[in-house]
Design an enzyme around this catalytic site. Structure first.
Site, PDB file in Angstrom:
ATOM      1  CG  PHE A  99      -5.349  -1.241   3.871  1.00 37.98           C
ATOM      2  CD1 PHE A  99      -6.713  -1.409   3.685  1.00 37.98           C
ATOM      3  CD2 PHE A  99      -4.520  -1.344   2.774  1.00 37.98           C
ATOM      4  CE1 PHE A  99      -7.242  -1.675   2.434  1.00 37.98           C
ATOM      5  CE2 PHE A  99      -5.037  -1.610   1.515  1.00 37.98           C
ATOM      6  CZ  PHE A  99      -6.397  -1.784   1.343  1.00 37.98           C
ATOM      7  NE  ARG A 100      -2.389  -4.167   9.095  1.00 39.85           N
ATOM      8  CZ  ARG A 100      -2.730  -4.783   7.979  1.00 39.85           C
ATOM      9  NH1 ARG A 100      -2.441  -4.247   6.818  1.00 39.85           N
ATOM     10  NH2 ARG A 100      -3.358  -5.946   8.013  1.00 39.85           N
TER      11      ARG A 100
ATOM     12  CG  ASN B 190       7.571   0.798   4.699  1.00 35.04           C
ATOM     13  OD1 ASN B 190       6.769   1.176   3.853  1.00 35.04           O
ATOM     14  ND2 ASN B 190       7.186   0.357   5.879  1.00 35.04           N
TER      15      ASN B 190
ATOM     16  CB  VAL C 238      -6.727  -4.300  -5.588  1.00 37.73           C
ATOM     17  CG1 VAL C 238      -6.427  -5.513  -4.718  1.00 37.73           C
ATOM     18  CG2 VAL C 238      -7.328  -3.168  -4.748  1.00 37.73           C
TER      19      VAL C 238
ATOM     20  CB  ALA D 257      -0.939  -0.005   1.204  1.00 41.31           C
TER      21      ALA D 257
ATOM     22  CD  GLN E 133       1.285  -6.993   0.503  1.00 41.25           C
ATOM     23  OE1 GLN E 133       2.165  -6.152   0.669  1.00 41.25           O
ATOM     24  NE2 GLN E 133       0.686  -7.607   1.507  1.00 41.25           N
TER      25      GLN E 133
ATOM     26  CB  CYS F  96     -26.931 -17.566 -10.280  1.00 41.28           C
ATOM     27  SG  CYS F  96     -25.764 -16.436  -9.461  1.00 41.28           S
TER      28      CYS F  96
ATOM     29  CG  HIS G 151      -3.706  -8.945  -1.712  1.00 42.28           C
ATOM     30  ND1 HIS G 151      -3.304  -8.096  -0.691  1.00 42.28           N
ATOM     31  CD2 HIS G 151      -3.232 -10.172  -1.367  1.00 42.28           C
ATOM     32  CE1 HIS G 151      -2.620  -8.783   0.213  1.00 42.28           C
ATOM     33  NE2 HIS G 151      -2.552 -10.032  -0.190  1.00 42.28           N
TER      34      HIS G 151
ATOM     35  CB  SER H 157       3.428  -3.202   7.470  1.00 43.32           C
ATOM     36  OG  SER H 157       2.206  -3.843   7.143  1.00 43.32           O
TER      37      SER H 157
END
Length: 242
Positions: free
Chosen positions: A38-39, A211, A106, A27, A104, A151, A122, A190
């Site tokens: 995210f974190r 990082n 998307v 990310a 990772q 369906c 991912h 991370s």
């Protein structure tokens, strides 16, 4: 000569010596393009428990919440573009310095910047399917909450939800390249999400970690560079051209 500069120079030497280099991104690679991680305190999960929205259970039992979260993510990508770091990685692939990218993320920014050999571990938020029968869908069907014509099931983005397995083809390809690698460069992750967190330990080659934050758990890397992805990659690119 500063310690930071020495680390950049060491990585440049590794790149020159490597015949097969793999880049693994998370990310933190996309935050400079304006996509929340995210974190962190400003990330996606700051006000949301991921286990309430990014799971198969949420898709089945609270589709409205699932749909709201992923619709917001999709709409938030509307004006997002790759940053200089994405383009540098794509250039390195064209120049033969990088053989593979595993990500990772998307968001599709590596592809948009011109990288060709990308394993999306991912999945992709830009493709869609019916969760129940697997029939291929399109973005508009998801955004408008259309039911599957085959369906009657719900459409979803082709992203890996918590508890789901990674796509076999992407995982197998990433693992193949990493086991073959002379150098693995990890950028902006991370390394807290299994099984991708194990990939850097699956190479017998050199390893580098870039990082914004470097923790003690990253001590097994051969070289670490603290800083943003775009800035670090720009310095490395300058050194490669000097």
């Amino acid at each position: 000569m500063t310690s930071s500069y020495q680390h950049h120079a060491t990585l440049v030497n590794y790149m020159y010596q490597s015949k097969h280099t793999v880049i693994l991104t998370g990310a933190g690679m996309s935050t400079e393009s304006g996509i929340p991680d995210f974190r962190s305190r400003s990330g996606w999960w700051k006000d949301i428990d991921p286990l309430t929205v990014a799971t198969e259970e949420a898709l089945h039992k609270n589709y409205d919440l699932f749909h709201e979260f992923y619709s917001a993510r999709l709409k938030g990508l509307g004006d997002i573009k790759p940053h200089k770091g994405h383009f540098i990685i794509a250039k390195w692939e064209q120049d033969g310095l990088v053989q593979s990218v595993a990500t990772q993320n998307v968001d599709g920014l590596h592809h948009e910047a011109g990288s060709q050999n990308v394993d999306q571990l991912h999945g992709s938020i830009h493709s869609f399917r019916c969760h129940d029968c697997g029939m291929k869908g399109v973005k508009q069907q998801f955004l408008e909450k259309e039911s599957c014509s085959n369906c009657g099931g719900h459409f979803r983005p082709n992203v890996v939800l918590f508890g789901e397995a990674l796509p076999d083809d992407a995982w197998d390809s990433a693992l193949f390249h990493i086991q073959k690698a002379d150098l693995v460069i990890v950028i902006g992750t991370s390394l807290q999400v299994y099984p991708v967190s194990q990939l850097p330990r699956m190479t017998s080659g050199k390893t580098a970690f870039i990082n914004k934050e470097i923790g003690s758990e990253q001590s097994f890397f051969d070289v670490t560079i603290e800083g943003s992805a775009g800035e670090a990659l720009s310095v490395i690119e300058q050194l490669l051209n000097s």
